[in-house]
Design an enzyme around this catalytic site. Structure first.
Site, PDB file in Angstrom:
ATOM      1  N   HIS A 121      27.837  87.982   6.429  1.00  0.00           N
ATOM      2  CA  HIS A 121      28.591  87.745   7.664  1.00  0.00           C
ATOM      3  C   HIS A 121      30.092  87.963   7.432  1.00  0.00           C
ATOM      4  O   HIS A 121      30.940  87.301   8.037  1.00  0.00           O
ATOM      5  CB  HIS A 121      28.333  86.321   8.174  1.00  0.00           C
ATOM      6  CG  HIS A 121      28.319  86.203   9.683  1.00  0.00           C
ATOM      7  ND1 HIS A 121      27.159  86.115  10.408  1.00  0.00           N
ATOM      8  CD2 HIS A 121      29.327  86.152  10.600  1.00  0.00           C
ATOM      9  CE1 HIS A 121      27.458  85.999  11.702  1.00  0.00           C
ATOM     10  NE2 HIS A 121      28.768  86.018  11.839  1.00  0.00           N
ATOM     11  N   SER A 126      25.843  92.215  20.136  1.00  0.00           N
ATOM     12  CA  SER A 126      25.717  90.776  19.888  1.00  0.00           C
ATOM     13  C   SER A 126      25.214  90.024  21.116  1.00  0.00           C
ATOM     14  O   SER A 126      25.456  90.430  22.255  1.00  0.00           O
ATOM     15  CB  SER A 126      27.079  90.209  19.488  1.00  0.00           C
ATOM     16  OG  SER A 126      27.033  88.802  19.419  1.00  0.00           O
ATOM     17  N   LYS A 170      18.850  89.253   9.725  1.00  0.00           N
ATOM     18  CA  LYS A 170      20.217  89.473   9.231  1.00  0.00           C
ATOM     19  C   LYS A 170      20.735  88.236   8.490  1.00  0.00           C
ATOM     20  O   LYS A 170      20.569  87.112   8.963  1.00  0.00           O
ATOM     21  CB  LYS A 170      21.145  89.786  10.400  1.00  0.00           C
ATOM     22  CG  LYS A 170      22.620  89.995  10.013  1.00  0.00           C
ATOM     23  CD  LYS A 170      23.434  90.486  11.209  1.00  0.00           C
ATOM     24  CE  LYS A 170      24.848  90.891  10.812  1.00  0.00           C
ATOM     25  NZ  LYS A 170      25.802  89.789  10.837  1.00  0.00           N
TER      26      LYS A 170
HETATM   27  C1  FNR Z   1      30.936  88.880  13.324  1.00  0.00           C
HETATM   28  N1  FNR Z   1      29.628  88.987  12.864  1.00  0.00           N
HETATM   29  C2  FNR Z   1      28.586  88.709  13.712  1.00  0.00           C
HETATM   30  N2  FNR Z   1      27.295  88.850  13.290  1.00  0.00           N
HETATM   31  C3  FNR Z   1      26.271  88.603  14.133  1.00  0.00           C
HETATM   32  O1  FNR Z   1      25.119  88.738  13.710  1.00  0.00           O
HETATM   33  N3  FNR Z   1      26.514  88.269  15.419  1.00  0.00           N
HETATM   34  C4  FNR Z   1      27.759  88.099  15.922  1.00  0.00           C
HETATM   35  O2  FNR Z   1      27.950  87.799  17.087  1.00  0.00           O
HETATM   36  C5  FNR Z   1      28.838  88.286  15.028  1.00  0.00           C
HETATM   37  N4  FNR Z   1      30.117  88.071  15.442  1.00  0.00           N
HETATM   38  C6  FNR Z   1      31.185  88.386  14.610  1.00  0.00           C
HETATM   39  C7  FNR Z   1      32.482  88.243  15.079  1.00  0.00           C
HETATM   40  C8  FNR Z   1      33.550  88.651  14.287  1.00  0.00           C
HETATM   41  C9  FNR Z   1      34.939  88.506  14.795  1.00  0.00           C
HETATM   42  C10 FNR Z   1      33.300  89.223  13.013  1.00  0.00           C
HETATM   43  C11 FNR Z   1      34.441  89.734  12.165  1.00  0.00           C
HETATM   44  C12 FNR Z   1      32.019  89.317  12.540  1.00  0.00           C
HETATM   45  C13 FNR Z   1      29.363  89.486  11.499  1.00  0.00           C
HETATM   46  C14 FNR Z   1      29.274  91.009  11.478  1.00  0.00           C
HETATM   47  O3  FNR Z   1      28.088  91.463  12.074  1.00  0.00           O
HETATM   48  C15 FNR Z   1      29.298  91.537  10.023  1.00  0.00           C
HETATM   49  O4  FNR Z   1      28.311  90.880   9.279  1.00  0.00           O
HETATM   50  C16 FNR Z   1      30.662  91.348   9.378  1.00  0.00           C
HETATM   51  O5  FNR Z   1      31.689  91.704  10.260  1.00  0.00           O
HETATM   52  C17 FNR Z   1      30.782  92.157   8.086  1.00  0.00           C
HETATM   53  O6  FNR Z   1      31.972  91.870   7.406  1.00  0.00           O
HETATM   54  P1  FNR Z   1      33.284  92.807   7.464  1.00  0.00           P
HETATM   55  O7  FNR Z   1      32.918  94.095   6.828  1.00  0.00           O
HETATM   56  O8  FNR Z   1      33.651  92.925   8.910  1.00  0.00           O
HETATM   57  O9  FNR Z   1      34.316  92.042   6.713  1.00  0.00           O
END
Ligand code: FNR
Length: 388
Positions: free
Chosen positions: A285, A130, A261
Site C-alpha cells: 500500500h 477504487s 491486494k
Molecule cells: C492508495 N492506495 C489505495 N489502494 C487501494 O487498494 N485502494 C485505495 O483506495 C487506495 N487509495 C490510495 C490513496 C492514495 C493517496 C495513495 C497514495 C495510495 C494504494 C495504491 O493502490 C498503491 O498500493 C500505492 O500507491 C503504491 O505505492 P506508491 O508506489 O504510490 O508509493
C-alpha cells in the site's frame, strides 16, 4: 510491430526544434515539487504521506537500488515488445494504474477519477478504480473506452452493500475484481493526524456509496440532506477485518477474475490460491498502512514463487522505468503506478496522467533497448545482480 514507447523522446526532441519544451516535469523529483504546489495542503499531505515516520514508504523506493540490470550487447533489441498478457487479454504494456481513493480531489476540477479513466483510454494502460471515488463507478467505466478497467473493492461489513458494489461493477463492464485486504483499518499516519484530516471523514470521495441502493437503505435521510449521516454510516460499514473463512463468499460474488491486494507472505499466496483466486496483488500500500515493514519489492520473489504461475500484480515504489524493469525481472506480470500519476493529475489533469504514463513507458522501453532485453519475457531474475 509492437508500439515503440521510446518514441516519446523523439516527439519531445522534435518539439524542441519548433521551440516547444515539455510543460510537464521530466523527473519524479520535479513532479513531486510541482504537485505539492498544485494541491491543497490537506490533499498533498494525505497523498504524499504514509505510516509512522514513513521509513517503509521510502524503503519501497530505495530498495530497488539494491538491484541492477546487467546489460547485454548485440541482443537484437532494435524493436521491443512490451506487451503483456493478463486474464486472457493482450495488453500493449505491463503497466497499470493502481487504485487511489482520492483521485477526485487530486484534480483541480474535483473529477480526477474521470480524468484518470480518460488517460487510461488514451494510453491503453488499465485502471484499477477504487471504491473511494468522487464519481460513481458507472461514470468512471464510461470513460475507459476500449481499455480494461478493474474494480477495487474495500469490502464493507454489510454484505448486501458489498454484493451491490460488485454487481454494479460487473454491470458497468469492469473486467476484474481486486479486493484490498490491508486497509480494513487505517494505519497510523502522523501527517494526517497532525491536521486531524481524513478526507472520507469529511465526506469526500464517497460517490460509490451515496448512489448505492444498499447504502441508501441504511440512511435515515437522503444523502443530499444529511452529509453527517452519510459519513457516520460510511464509518460504520467500512471497517471489516476479513478472514480466510470469508474467501469462499468473496469468490462466490463474481465470475470475474478475482485478485487479492496487499499480499506479501508466501503462505498467504498459497491460501489465496487454494481459495480459487485468479491473481495475486503484491503490495504494501505504498507504506501508507504499516511502518517498519519490508519494502514491497523484497516480498515479490517469494510471492511469485508461491503463486506457481498465477499472475502477480505488483506496486509500491515505482517511480521510473528502472523500477518497472526490475519488478518485471523479479517476476511481476504487471506493474502498478500509484503516487506518480496522482501527482500528474494534480499538475496537468488528464494530460498530466498521460504524460506520466508515457514517460514511464518510454523509459522502460529505452532501458530494454539499451540493455538488450527486447521483450518482457527476456527480463528474468538472471538479468539482475544484487548489490551488497
Ligand atoms: C492508495 N492506495 C489505495 N489502494 C487501494 O487498494 N485502494 C485505495 O483506495 C487506495 N487509495 C490510495 C490513496 C492514495 C493517496 C495513495 C497514495 C495510495 C494504494 C495504491 O493502490 C498503491 O498500493 C500505492 O500507491 C503504491 O505505492 P506508491 O508506489 O504510490 O508509493
Amino acid at each position: 510491430m509492437a508500439q515503440q514507447f521510446g518514441d516519446y523522446q523523439l516527439e519531445i526532441y522534435l518539439g524542441g526544434l519548433a521551440g516547444v519544451t515539455p510543460a510537464m516535469p521530466m523527473s519524479f523529483a520535479e513532479l513531486e515539487r510541482r504537485a505539492e504546489a498544485a494541491m491543497a495542503p490537506g490533499v498533498w499531505s494525505y497523498v504524499a504521506g504514509g505510516a509512522g515516520d514513513e521509513h517503509t514508504q521510502r524503503a519501497n523506493v530505495t530498495a530497488f537500488e539494491q538491484w541492477g540490470l546487467l546489460p547485454r550487447m548485440m541482443a537484437g533489441a532494435a524493436e521491443r515488445d512490451l506487451s503483456a498478457e493478463l486474464f486472457g487479454r493482450r495488453l500493449a504494456s505491463p503497466l497499470f494504474l493502481a487504485p487511489v481513493g482520492v483521485l477526485g480531489i487530486c484534480a483541480q476540477d474535483g473529477h480526477g477519477d474521470l480524468a484518470t479513466a480518460r488517460a487510461a483510454a488514451r494510453t491503453g494502460v488499465p485502471m484499477v478504480a477504487s471504491t473511494l471515488s468522487a464519481d460513481p463507478l458507472e461514470e468512471v467505466a464510461k470513460e475507459l473506452g476500449g481499455t480494461p478497467g478493474f474494480f477495487q473493492l474495500y469490502t464493507p461489513n454489510d454484505r448486501a452493500l458489498a454484493e451491490s458494489l460488485v454487481h454494479r461493477a460487473e454491470a458497468a463492464g469492469f473486467q476484474a475484481l481486486v479486493v484490498t485486504l490491508d486497509t480494513w483499518v487505517t494505519g497510523w499516519r502522523p501527517r494526517d493526524l497532525a491536521t486531524a484530516n481524513f478526507p472520507m471523514l469529511r465526506g469526500k470521495c464517497l460517490a460509490n456509496y451515496t448512489c448505492d441502493p444498499a447504502f441508501r437503505a441504511r440512511l435515515a435521510a437522503p444523502p443530499e440532506q444529511d452529509q453527517a449521516g452519510v459519513v457516520r454510516e460510511w464509518a460504520t460499514v467500512f471497517p471489516n477485518a476479513l478472514s480466510w473463512a470469508d474467501l469462499p463468499w468473496l469468490r462466490s460474488l463474481t465470475s470475474l477474475p478475482l485478485l487479492l491486494k496487499g499480499i506479501q507472505h508466501p503462505e498467504d499466496v498459497r491460501r489465496a490460491r487454494d481459495g480459487g483466486v485468479d491473481g495475486i496483488y503484491c503490495s504494501n500500500h505504498g507504506g501508507r498502512q504499516a511502518n517498519g515493514g519490508l519494502p514491497a519489492i523484497e516480498a515479490l520473489p517469494g510471492v511469485v514463487a508461491a503463486a506457481e504461475g498465477l499472475p502477480v500484480l505488483f506496486d509500491s515504489g515505482i517511480r521510473s522505468g528502472a523500477e518497472v524493469v526490475k519488478a518485471l525481472a523479479l517476476g511481476a506480470t504487471a506493474v502498478g503506478v500509484g503516487r506518480p500519476y496522482a501527482y500528474g493529475l494534480a499538475v496537468g489533469g488528464e494530460d498530466g496522467v498521460v504524460h506520466v504514463l508515457r514517460s514511464l513507458l518510454a523509459e522502460t522501453d529505452l532501458l530494454m533497448a539499451v540493455d538488450g532485453y527486447p521483450t518482457v519475457a527476456d527480463l528474468t531474475p538472471a538479468a539482475l545482480r544484487r548489490l551488497r
